[in-house]
Design a protein around this motif. Structure first.
Motif, PDB file in Angstrom:
ATOM      1  N   ASP A 223       0.921  -1.205  -0.028  1.00  6.96           N
ATOM      2  CA  ASP A 223       0.105  -0.141   0.040  1.00  6.96           C
ATOM      3  C   ASP A 223       0.875   1.401  -0.021  1.00  6.96           C
ATOM      4  OD1 ASP A 223      -1.983   2.055   0.215  1.00  6.96           O
ATOM      5  OD2 ASP A 223      -2.747   1.264   2.091  1.00  6.96           O
ATOM      6  N   PHE A 224       0.786   2.109  -1.138  1.00  9.58           N
ATOM      7  CA  PHE A 224       1.571   3.179  -1.441  1.00  9.58           C
ATOM      8  C   PHE A 224       0.876   4.340  -0.998  1.00  9.58           C
ATOM      9  CE2 PHE A 224       3.700   0.245  -4.138  1.00  9.58           C
ATOM     10  CZ  PHE A 224       5.137   0.189  -3.513  1.00  9.58           C
ATOM     11  N   GLY A 225      -0.378   4.233  -0.323  1.00  9.60           N
ATOM     12  CA  GLY A 225      -0.864   5.424  -0.103  1.00  9.60           C
ATOM     13  C   GLY A 225      -1.949   6.179  -1.189  1.00  9.60           C
ATOM     14  N   HIS A 226      -2.411   7.057  -0.512  1.00 10.76           N
ATOM     15  CA  HIS A 226      -3.768   7.901  -1.554  1.00 10.76           C
ATOM     16  C   HIS A 226      -3.041   8.238  -2.854  1.00 10.76           C
ATOM     17  CE1 HIS A 226      -7.321  10.077  -2.373  1.00 10.76           C
ATOM     18  NE2 HIS A 226      -6.627  11.147  -2.751  1.00 10.76           N
ATOM     19  N   GLY A 227      -3.970   7.738  -3.727  1.00 10.73           N
ATOM     20  CA  GLY A 227      -3.518   8.469  -5.130  1.00 10.73           C
ATOM     21  C   GLY A 227      -2.692   7.061  -5.909  1.00 10.73           C
ATOM     22  N   VAL A 228      -2.183   6.401  -4.983  1.00 14.29           N
ATOM     23  CA  VAL A 228      -1.293   5.250  -5.770  1.00 14.29           C
ATOM     24  C   VAL A 228      -2.024   3.917  -5.281  1.00 14.29           C
ATOM     25  CG1 VAL A 228       0.739   4.035  -6.008  1.00 14.29           C
ATOM     26  CG2 VAL A 228       0.740   6.489  -5.877  1.00 14.29           C
ATOM     27  N   GLY A 229      -2.472   3.573  -3.888  1.00 12.54           N
ATOM     28  CA  GLY A 229      -3.263   2.370  -3.629  1.00 12.54           C
ATOM     29  C   GLY A 229      -2.133   1.079  -3.428  1.00 12.54           C
ATOM     30  N   ARG A 230      -2.965   0.396  -3.468  1.00 12.26           N
ATOM     31  CA  ARG A 230      -2.166  -1.167  -3.265  1.00 12.26           C
ATOM     32  C   ARG A 230      -1.593  -1.569  -4.560  1.00 12.26           C
ATOM     33  NH1 ARG A 230      -3.406  -4.159   1.169  1.00 12.26           N
ATOM     34  NH2 ARG A 230      -3.945  -6.074   0.303  1.00 12.26           N
ATOM     35  N   ARG A 231      -0.415  -2.146  -4.741  1.00 11.45           N
ATOM     36  CA  ARG A 231       0.090  -2.393  -5.912  1.00 11.45           C
ATOM     37  C   ARG A 231       1.043  -3.783  -5.816  1.00 11.45           C
ATOM     38  NH1 ARG A 231      -1.910   0.435 -10.452  1.00 11.45           N
ATOM     39  NH2 ARG A 231      -2.446   2.627  -9.485  1.00 11.45           N
ATOM     40  N   ALA A 232       0.878  -4.617  -6.676  1.00 11.39           N
ATOM     41  CA  ALA A 232       1.857  -5.766  -6.755  1.00 11.39           C
ATOM     42  C   ALA A 232       3.333  -5.401  -6.967  1.00 11.39           C
ATOM     43  CB  ALA A 232       1.367  -6.848  -7.667  1.00 11.39           C
ATOM     44  N   CYS A 233       4.121  -6.007  -5.896  1.00  8.73           N
ATOM     45  CA  CYS A 233       5.565  -5.517  -6.135  1.00  8.73           C
ATOM     46  C   CYS A 233       6.360  -7.212  -6.302  1.00  8.73           C
ATOM     47  CB  CYS A 233       6.058  -4.639  -4.995  1.00  8.73           C
ATOM     48  SG  CYS A 233       5.325  -3.222  -5.331  1.00  8.73           S
ATOM     49  N   PHE A 234       7.401  -7.007  -6.870  1.00  8.90           N
ATOM     50  CA  PHE A 234       8.128  -8.261  -7.012  1.00  8.90           C
ATOM     51  C   PHE A 234       9.599  -8.013  -6.962  1.00  8.90           C
ATOM     52  CE2 PHE A 234       4.539  -7.811  -9.871  1.00  8.90           C
ATOM     53  CZ  PHE A 234       3.968  -8.907 -10.046  1.00  8.90           C
ATOM     54  N   LEU A 235      10.330  -9.171  -6.722  1.00 10.67           N
ATOM     55  CA  LEU A 235      11.917  -8.797  -6.187  1.00 10.67           C
ATOM     56  C   LEU A 235      12.687  -8.514  -7.343  1.00 10.67           C
ATOM     57  CD1 LEU A 235      12.403 -12.136  -3.841  1.00 10.67           C
ATOM     58  CD2 LEU A 235      12.484 -10.004  -3.049  1.00 10.67           C
ATOM     59  N   LEU A 236      13.553  -7.567  -7.288  1.00 12.60           N
ATOM     60  CA  LEU A 236      14.098  -7.036  -8.228  1.00 12.60           C
ATOM     61  C   LEU A 236      15.661  -6.509  -7.654  1.00 12.60           C
ATOM     62  CD1 LEU A 236      14.288  -6.545 -11.066  1.00 12.60           C
ATOM     63  CD2 LEU A 236      13.595  -4.123 -10.948  1.00 12.60           C
ATOM     64  N   ASP A 237      16.643  -6.839  -8.181  1.00 15.68           N
ATOM     65  CA  ASP A 237      17.931  -6.403  -7.587  1.00 15.68           C
ATOM     66  C   ASP A 237      18.185  -4.965  -7.398  1.00 15.68           C
ATOM     67  OD1 ASP A 237      20.371  -7.435  -6.332  1.00 15.68           O
ATOM     68  OD2 ASP A 237      21.529  -6.913  -8.087  1.00 15.68           O
ATOM     69  N   ASN A 238      18.718  -4.291  -6.122  1.00 16.79           N
ATOM     70  CA  ASN A 238      18.820  -3.125  -5.774  1.00 16.79           C
ATOM     71  C   ASN A 238      19.959  -3.099  -4.928  1.00 16.79           C
ATOM     72  OD1 ASN A 238      18.491  -0.549  -4.562  1.00 16.79           O
ATOM     73  ND2 ASN A 238      16.448  -0.659  -4.323  1.00 16.79           N
ATOM     74  N   PRO A 239      20.910  -2.212  -5.222  1.00 18.00           N
ATOM     75  CA  PRO A 239      22.076  -2.207  -4.201  1.00 18.00           C
ATOM     76  C   PRO A 239      21.780  -1.615  -2.750  1.00 18.00           C
ATOM     77  CG  PRO A 239      22.478  -0.472  -5.863  1.00 18.00           C
ATOM     78  CD  PRO A 239      21.323  -1.300  -6.415  1.00 18.00           C
ATOM     79  N   ASP A 240      20.638  -1.115  -2.631  1.00 14.38           N
ATOM     80  CA  ASP A 240      20.241  -0.653  -1.422  1.00 14.38           C
ATOM     81  C   ASP A 240      20.219  -1.913  -0.450  1.00 14.38           C
ATOM     82  OD1 ASP A 240      20.067   2.109  -1.768  1.00 14.38           O
ATOM     83  OD2 ASP A 240      17.811   1.862  -1.785  1.00 14.38           O
ATOM     84  N   VAL A 241      20.149  -2.906  -0.790  1.00 17.62           N
ATOM     85  CA  VAL A 241      19.858  -4.176  -0.084  1.00 17.62           C
ATOM     86  C   VAL A 241      21.030  -4.453   0.739  1.00 17.62           C
ATOM     87  CG1 VAL A 241      19.304  -6.776   0.267  1.00 17.62           C
ATOM     88  CG2 VAL A 241      17.766  -5.257  -0.969  1.00 17.62           C
ATOM     89  N   PRO A 242      22.319  -4.596   0.099  1.00 17.91           N
ATOM     90  CA  PRO A 242      23.528  -4.974   0.536  1.00 17.91           C
ATOM     91  C   PRO A 242      24.027  -3.906   1.476  1.00 17.91           C
ATOM     92  CG  PRO A 242      23.905  -5.027  -1.455  1.00 17.91           C
ATOM     93  CD  PRO A 242      22.098  -5.045  -1.441  1.00 17.91           C
ATOM     94  N   SER A 243      24.064  -2.886   0.804  1.00 15.49           N
ATOM     95  CA  SER A 243      24.615  -1.478   1.063  1.00 15.49           C
ATOM     96  C   SER A 243      24.062  -0.948   2.666  1.00 15.49           C
ATOM     97  CB  SER A 243      24.815  -0.482   0.129  1.00 15.49           C
ATOM     98  OG  SER A 243      23.693   0.011  -0.201  1.00 15.49           O
ATOM     99  N   THR A 244      22.502  -0.845   2.480  1.00 10.19           N
ATOM    100  CA  THR A 244      21.864  -0.229   3.438  1.00 10.19           C
ATOM    101  C   THR A 244      21.892  -1.321   4.839  1.00 10.19           C
ATOM    102  OG1 THR A 244      20.539   0.841   2.104  1.00 10.19           O
ATOM    103  CG2 THR A 244      19.611   0.559   4.210  1.00 10.19           C
ATOM    104  N   ALA A 245      21.760  -2.542   4.485  1.00  6.42           N
ATOM    105  CA  ALA A 245      21.988  -3.612   5.552  1.00  6.42           C
ATOM    106  C   ALA A 245      23.104  -3.589   6.324  1.00  6.42           C
ATOM    107  CB  ALA A 245      21.517  -5.028   4.892  1.00  6.42           C
ATOM    108  N   GLY A 246      24.278  -3.607   5.467  1.00  3.30           N
ATOM    109  CA  GLY A 246      25.713  -3.499   6.152  1.00  3.30           C
ATOM    110  C   GLY A 246      25.599  -2.205   6.999  1.00  3.30           C
TER     111      GLY A 246
END
Length: 389
Positions: A223-246
């Motif tokens: 749920d992204f909020g008013h005007g966007v609503g509920r949307r289907a999302c799928f795994l996609l590679d993003n450097p935020d995952v390892p860099s932010t988690a670290g």
């Protein structure tokens, strides 16, 4: 003919003739002229190989004083060093970054003593850039890799959420979710980069262990909020995952993306099943994106270009959700990239006031200190349709 570079350049945007680079130049031009920016109007330049593309973009950007610097990213580090020497800051927006193995432009900036930031969305390349941190410190230059809207501002939002839970180590699970209507007004480079990402496993973190999951799997409704609503999302590679988690000491982390109309989601799922060598073929994916652009533009005209982000952080102290929505991906990625650039210019550009809050070294966005984070997010918040931070 392009305006010759007789005077010093404050910011050179490599790839400035493209959608992301052009949007970054527009925002730099606009933001540096704000009364509270603490900057003299910036001397901006667009870097690339094609004079004709520069001239076309200069007309589109309506910046008659925009200079042109000829720069070929396929050249040697020595050639790139000569091209950037004397510039205050280089902003690298010339993707796609997939398949690139060496951060040559960053190496050139270090050699020339020039500050640097990029919008790299390829984790192995960002890792190689991080290895140059000692050299950047020795040269006295700051560099931020994987900046922009996502990755970039998304990592700053994650750091803000973790701070509110108690700081690094206080968040057990971080979920990064993104949605863009159509292509968000993106050009063929971003479209081809998305195709290339389908060939890469999506890095996820589970119980502190990093592993790859098939791209476009792990469907989740967000749920992204008013005007966007509920949307289907799928795994996609993003450097935020390892860099932010670290940086934030997070044991479980994943990033998902979705688009509209639903047909595009189904198309990406089908493309993910194509032979990996074909998906990894940069020329083939770029050609396919060019062929697809008339249809993409027609759909974008109907569906819009909204960009939405949601960050969910969970820890012992509770859970926290942050949301951000802008009307256009093309516009807000330039806005966010310019925000990172302006923060890096503090204390470096002629006419600037105050010292930079980003020290020498190579940094991921989640590693930036709270002062830099909040300065950048303040700029990103402008014109947001939803800003729940």
């Amino acid at each position: 003919m392009p305006k010759p570079c007789f005077s010093a350049i404050d910011v050179l945007v490599v790839g400035g003739s493209g959608r992301v680079g052009g949007s970054t130049l527009r925002w730099l031009h606009r933001l540096s002229r704000r009364a509270d920016a603490g900057l003299a109007p910036l001397k901006l330049a667009s870097g690339g190989r094609s004079v004709s593309r520069f001239q076309a973009s200069q007309w589109r950007l309506k910046q008659p004083d925009l200079a042109f610097v000829e720069i070929d990213l396929g050249g040697s580090v020595e050639q790139l060093t000569a091209a950037v020497r004397g510039v205050q800051l280089v902003v690298h927006t010339a993707g796609p970054f997939q398949g690139c193995s060496q951060p040559k432009l960053l190496q050139a900036c270090i050699a020339a003593g020039v500050a640097y930031c990029d919008v790299c969305d390829e984790w192995p390349l960002s890792q190689q850039a991080k290895l140059l941190s000692v050299d950047a410190v020795a040269a006295g230059i700051p560099a931020v890799v994987s900046s922009g809207i996502w990755p970039g501002a998304s990592a700053l939002m994650a750091a803000e959420a973790v701070d509110r839970l108690g700081g690094p180590g206080a968040c057990d699970e971080l979920e990064l979710s993104f949605f863009t209507a159509g292509t968000g007004g993106a050009g063929p480079t971003i479209v081809s980069a998305t195709f290339l990402l389908l060939a890469s496993d999506a890095l996820t973190l589970s119980a502190g262990q990093l592993s790859g999951q098939p791209a476009w799997s792990g469907r989740r409704i967000v749920d992204f909020g008013h005007g966007v609503g509920r949307r289907a999302c799928f795994l996609l590679d993003n450097p935020d995952v390892p860099s932010t988690a670290g940086a934030l000491q997070i044991a479980n982390c994943a990033s998902r993306f979705g688009t509209a109309p639903a047909l595009w989601n189904r198309l990406f799922a089908a493309m993910q099943k194509l032979p990996r060598p074909l998906l990894l073929n940069r020329q083939a994916m770029h050609a396919f994106s060019l062929v697809s652009m008339p249809v993409i533009r027609a759909v974008d005209a109907v569906i819009g270009s909204t960009n939405a982000m949601r960050i969910d952080a969970h820890g012992a102290a509770g859970s926290l959700s942050l949301r951000c929505v802008h009307h256009s991906l093309e516009d807000c990625v330039g806005q966010a990239t310019a925000a990172f650039a302006l923060e890096m210019l503090r204390g470096r550009s002629s006419g600037s006031i105050g010292a930079s809050s980003i020290p020498a070294g190579v940094w991921f966005p989640a590693e930036l200190n709270p002062v830099a984070r909040r300065n950048i997010l303040e700029v990103v918040s402008q014109k947001a349709l939803i800003w729940e931070l």
